[in-house]
Design an enzyme around this catalytic site. Structure first.
Site: not given
Length: 289
Positions: A182, A149, A50
């Site tokens: 989220e 991210k 990721r």
């Protein structure tokens, strides 16, 4: 503390990067946080994959292979003599000029930190978190892809400030359409009529590694699940609710906006997931030895 910095382990006091680094100047970079338990790094390869995907999404070409970064991560944990803890990998665009152009940065920089972490006090794991709904919205995919991210976490920081100032520890973030995305740093799940429900990633949820583990465990535990758009009403009227994240692990929720969820205590299904996650995390992973 030993820090891995651009190819070598150095003391914390020697771990320095340039003030011209675009990671500092513009938040131009990506990161990953990974847990390790009993000298095993949990889901290491998934996290590193990721990291590379986040870098690729922002046109940041890394000079290391995924296998090399996995080894660097293990080396950092081992060098610090820790059995359990948290490791953070940070990749920046590197040093360049004061201009915005990323092409002024010739070489990416990476540092890896291994330490201990406790995201929430134990009482919240025992009794559950109180959440509020944040006014700060999750960035739209057209502005910043939610799966990246990135080092620019200011949006989440502002939402976290809202939650703390409101007397809560964590807050729910909605997308621009008003659907639940989220929390400021965690994915969210709820239980309704024995069914596990979580927001779909297209609504702004990070495709969290721990989130994936919970969906795997749902199959093993025989709990049916679905990923779909959720509103606050769904949380208000749920039977149980919990959050997941690498740092948070799995933590129950007792209320949202002062609406008690279920009976206001960690639910039976939530406790099953917590137990199953701890058993899995404590027995699998890439060995440090």
């Amino acid at each position: 503390m030993k820090i891995w910095l651009d190819g070598k382990l150095v003391e914390e006091s020697e771990a320095k990067i340039s003030v011209f680094d675009h990671g500092i100047l513009y938040g131009d970079g990506v990161f990953e946080g990974i847990r390790f338990y009993n000298r095993r790094v949990f889901r290491l390869e998934e996290h590193i994959k990721r990291l590379f995907e986040s870098a690729r999404a922002i046109a940041l070409k890394l000079p290391w292979s995924e296998e090399e970064v996995c080894q660097y991560t293990i080396d950092t944990v081992k060098a610090n003599g820790l059995d359990d803890g948290y490791v953070r990998l940070v990749v920046t665009r590197g040093a360049g000029g004061l201009g915005l152009s990323p092409y002024l940065c010739e070489t990416p920089s990476m540092f890896i930190i291994a330490s201990t972490i406790k995201l929430y006090p134990q009482e919240h794991y025992d009794n559950g978190l109180s959440l509020i709904t944040c006014a700060t919205r999750r960035p739209a995919p057209g502005a910043l892809m939610p799966q990246v991210k990135s080092l620019n976490y200011l949006n989440n920081v502002m939402a976290k400030i809202e939650a703390i100032q409101a007397g809560a520890v964590e807050g729910v973030m909605l997308n621009e359409q008003g659907y639940v995305a989220e929390c400021t740093g965690d994915n969210i799940f709820l239980i309704k009529d024995g069914r596990l429900i979580t927001p779909q990633v297209s609504d702004g949820a990070l495709d969290g590694i721990t989130r994936r583990v919970i969906l795997e465990l749902a199959d093993q535990l025989g709990v049916p699940y679905e990923e779909r758009s959720m509103t606050r009403y769904d949380i208000y009227t749920s039977d149980e609710c919990f959050l997941t994240g690498t740092a948070a692990e799995v933590i129950p929720v007792k209320s949202l906006d002062q609406r008690e969820i279920g009976d206001g205590k960690p639910g039976e299904v939530t406790l099953r997931f917590i137990s199953a996650f701890r058993e899995l995390a404590g027995s699998t992973g890439a060995s440090i030895d």
